[in-house]
Design a protein around this motif. Sequence first.
Motif, PDB file in Angstrom:
ATOM      1  N   VAL A 135       0.857  -1.180   0.000  1.00 29.15           N
ATOM      2  CA  VAL A 135       0.000   0.000   0.000  1.00 29.15           C
ATOM      3  C   VAL A 135       0.895   1.232   0.000  1.00 29.15           C
ATOM      4  N   LEU A 136       0.730   2.069  -0.994  1.00 24.87           N
ATOM      5  CA  LEU A 136       1.470   3.327  -1.077  1.00 24.87           C
ATOM      6  C   LEU A 136       0.531   4.463  -0.692  1.00 24.87           C
ATOM      7  N   SER A 137       1.011   5.381   0.143  1.00 21.04           N
ATOM      8  CA  SER A 137       0.148   6.441   0.664  1.00 21.04           C
ATOM      9  C   SER A 137       0.835   7.792   0.600  1.00 21.04           C
ATOM     10  N   VAL A 138       0.017   8.820   0.344  1.00 17.81           N
ATOM     11  CA  VAL A 138       0.463  10.207   0.430  1.00 17.81           C
ATOM     12  C   VAL A 138      -0.632  10.964   1.166  1.00 17.81           C
ATOM     13  N   THR A 139      -0.278  11.677   2.210  1.00 18.56           N
ATOM     14  CA  THR A 139      -1.265  12.397   3.001  1.00 18.56           C
ATOM     15  C   THR A 139      -1.090  13.899   2.830  1.00 18.56           C
ATOM     16  N   PRO A 140      -2.178  14.654   2.967  1.00 17.58           N
ATOM     17  CA  PRO A 140      -2.090  16.112   2.790  1.00 17.58           C
ATOM     18  C   PRO A 140      -1.384  16.773   3.969  1.00 17.58           C
ATOM     19  N   GLN A 141      -0.794  17.920   3.715  1.00 19.27           N
ATOM     20  CA  GLN A 141      -0.126  18.655   4.785  1.00 19.27           C
ATOM     21  C   GLN A 141      -1.127  19.138   5.828  1.00 19.27           C
ATOM     22  N   LEU A 142      -2.320  19.504   5.376  1.00 16.74           N
ATOM     23  CA  LEU A 142      -3.359  19.988   6.280  1.00 16.74           C
ATOM     24  C   LEU A 142      -4.570  19.075   6.171  1.00 16.74           C
ATOM     25  N   GLU A 143      -4.976  18.466   7.263  1.00 19.61           N
ATOM     26  CA  GLU A 143      -6.138  17.584   7.286  1.00 19.61           C
ATOM     27  C   GLU A 143      -7.415  18.416   7.262  1.00 19.61           C
ATOM     28  N   GLU A 144      -8.259  18.194   6.257  1.00 25.76           N
ATOM     29  CA  GLU A 144      -9.474  18.979   6.083  1.00 25.76           C
ATOM     30  C   GLU A 144     -10.741  18.166   6.347  1.00 25.76           C
ATOM     31  N   GLY A 145     -10.606  16.965   6.905  1.00 25.81           N
ATOM     32  CA  GLY A 145     -11.779  16.168   7.217  1.00 25.81           C
ATOM     33  C   GLY A 145     -12.415  15.496   6.029  1.00 25.81           C
ATOM     34  N   ARG A 146     -11.699  15.425   4.938  1.00 27.25           N
ATOM     35  CA  ARG A 146     -12.249  14.775   3.746  1.00 27.25           C
ATOM     36  C   ARG A 146     -11.988  13.268   3.777  1.00 27.25           C
ATOM     37  N   PRO A 147     -12.816  12.493   3.076  1.00 24.73           N
ATOM     38  CA  PRO A 147     -12.641  11.034   3.120  1.00 24.73           C
ATOM     39  C   PRO A 147     -11.374  10.606   2.392  1.00 24.73           C
ATOM     40  N   PRO A 148     -10.753   9.543   2.842  1.00 29.03           N
ATOM     41  CA  PRO A 148      -9.588   9.029   2.116  1.00 29.03           C
ATOM     42  C   PRO A 148     -10.000   8.383   0.812  1.00 29.03           C
ATOM     43  N   GLY A 189       0.310  -2.143 -10.769  1.00 26.07           N
ATOM     44  CA  GLY A 189       0.449  -2.113  -9.327  1.00 26.07           C
ATOM     45  C   GLY A 189       0.155  -0.727  -8.796  1.00 26.07           C
ATOM     46  N   ALA A 190       0.356  -0.547  -7.500  1.00 29.35           N
ATOM     47  CA  ALA A 190       0.126   0.760  -6.894  1.00 29.35           C
ATOM     48  C   ALA A 190       0.988   1.843  -7.543  1.00 29.35           C
ATOM     49  N   TRP A 191       2.099   1.430  -8.151  1.00 31.14           N
ATOM     50  CA  TRP A 191       2.983   2.388  -8.817  1.00 31.14           C
ATOM     51  C   TRP A 191       2.257   3.214  -9.874  1.00 31.14           C
ATOM     52  N   ALA A 192       1.219   2.626 -10.499  1.00 31.87           N
ATOM     53  CA  ALA A 192       0.517   3.328 -11.573  1.00 31.87           C
ATOM     54  C   ALA A 192      -0.167   4.595 -11.064  1.00 31.87           C
ATOM     55  N   TYR A 193      -0.553   4.600  -9.805  1.00 32.61           N
ATOM     56  CA  TYR A 193      -1.150   5.796  -9.206  1.00 32.61           C
ATOM     57  C   TYR A 193      -0.098   6.672  -8.539  1.00 32.61           C
ATOM     58  N   ALA A 194       0.958   6.054  -8.037  1.00 32.18           N
ATOM     59  CA  ALA A 194       2.010   6.827  -7.380  1.00 32.18           C
ATOM     60  C   ALA A 194       2.709   7.765  -8.355  1.00 32.18           C
ATOM     61  N   GLU A 195       2.673   7.418  -9.641  1.00 34.48           N
ATOM     62  CA  GLU A 195       3.337   8.235 -10.655  1.00 34.48           C
ATOM     63  C   GLU A 195       2.805   9.666 -10.662  1.00 34.48           C
ATOM     64  N   LEU A 215      -1.506  10.077  -6.791  1.00 33.36           N
ATOM     65  CA  LEU A 215      -1.453  10.108  -5.334  1.00 33.36           C
ATOM     66  C   LEU A 215      -1.018  11.483  -4.823  1.00 33.36           C
ATOM     67  N   GLY A 216       0.091  11.975  -5.341  1.00 34.27           N
ATOM     68  CA  GLY A 216       0.583  13.274  -4.895  1.00 34.27           C
ATOM     69  C   GLY A 216      -0.385  14.401  -5.206  1.00 34.27           C
ATOM     70  N   HIS A 217      -1.011  14.348  -6.385  1.00 36.70           N
ATOM     71  CA  HIS A 217      -1.956  15.388  -6.780  1.00 36.70           C
ATOM     72  C   HIS A 217      -3.185  15.371  -5.883  1.00 36.70           C
ATOM     73  N   THR A 218      -3.648  14.165  -5.550  1.00 36.62           N
ATOM     74  CA  THR A 218      -4.813  14.029  -4.678  1.00 36.62           C
ATOM     75  C   THR A 218      -4.519  14.605  -3.298  1.00 36.62           C
ATOM     76  N   ALA A 275      -2.962   3.733  -2.448  1.00 34.96           N
ATOM     77  CA  ALA A 275      -3.079   2.815  -3.581  1.00 34.96           C
ATOM     78  C   ALA A 275      -2.601   1.442  -3.145  1.00 34.96           C
ATOM     79  N   VAL A 276      -3.383   0.417  -3.462  1.00 36.85           N
ATOM     80  CA  VAL A 276      -3.050  -0.954  -3.092  1.00 36.85           C
ATOM     81  C   VAL A 276      -2.625  -1.727  -4.337  1.00 36.85           C
ATOM     82  N   SER A 277      -1.615  -2.546  -4.189  1.00 40.31           N
ATOM     83  CA  SER A 277      -1.277  -3.520  -5.229  1.00 40.31           C
ATOM     84  C   SER A 277      -2.007  -4.811  -4.890  1.00 40.31           C
TER      85      SER A 277
END
Length: 272
Positions: A24-37, A47-53, A56-59, A68-70
């Motif tokens: 599982v690859l994860s990127v979290t926002p700098q400021l938590e705004e209470g939005r769903p993951p 694999g998860a790499w396809a979203y990490a490219e 993930l960062g943009h989201t 993102a899960v592989s």
Amino acid sequence: MSERVQVMRGWEWARPVRPVRREVLSVTPQLEEGRPPLLFVPGFGHGAWAYAENWLGHTAARGFSAHAVSLRGHGGSDPAPEATLRAYAHDVVQVAAGLPSRAVLVGHGAGALVVAHALARYPARAAVLVAPVLGGWATFGAALRRNPFGTLPAVFGGGLRLSRRQLFSRELPDADARRHTARLGRAARRAQWQLLTGADPEPAVGSPPVLVLGSPDDRVVPASALTRAARRYGSAPLLFPGMGHDLMLDARWREPIDAILDWLVKNPGRGG
């Protein structure tokens, strides 16, 4: 007094899915705004790499926690040569259940079918089906017509083969296309067969809102299939002309992910 109905699936406890180590690859926002993951589920061979490219960062930059899960047998997850669609859906449900709040499930390609199966077992906040390959004989026939040499091996236990022309638009530089295609793996043969011939998923728990999007120029999923998928969930598909099947890796990758996030933000109860 309302009556609580519980669906018992005896075969699930009698024959439980084998546990595996999942990447599982994860990127979290700098400021938590209470939005769903958001939990991104890649299609077969990815694999998860396809979203990490890109996604993930943009989201995360837009205030959403992105994961993102592989699926087993893909990316950095444990090998699983005999995996089934049920096992793949189990992977998604297990990862989603471990997130701090109810997630939005985002599935691409055959990963959209996995998400559709997972929705019958996990009360998702919402779901997004990107260039969905939802299976069945109609999918099998379309795949044979559009990609006979890449589809026939899967019927006899080989891997599904997709070309650069099918996955990406001409806008994507050749070097990037070669880099992405070099990372492609293959799904388990049983799961591939179930994809081509399997039954429809069970109804989703809680009837979450579902967004379907794709490209009318997709050489894997025809526009008619996008329309059928969207009608299944009572909507119309959101289209991005000029893009290939792998929207998250193509040259204009920002357009679909921004549309997904805008949909979550603007619809009350879905992402706000």
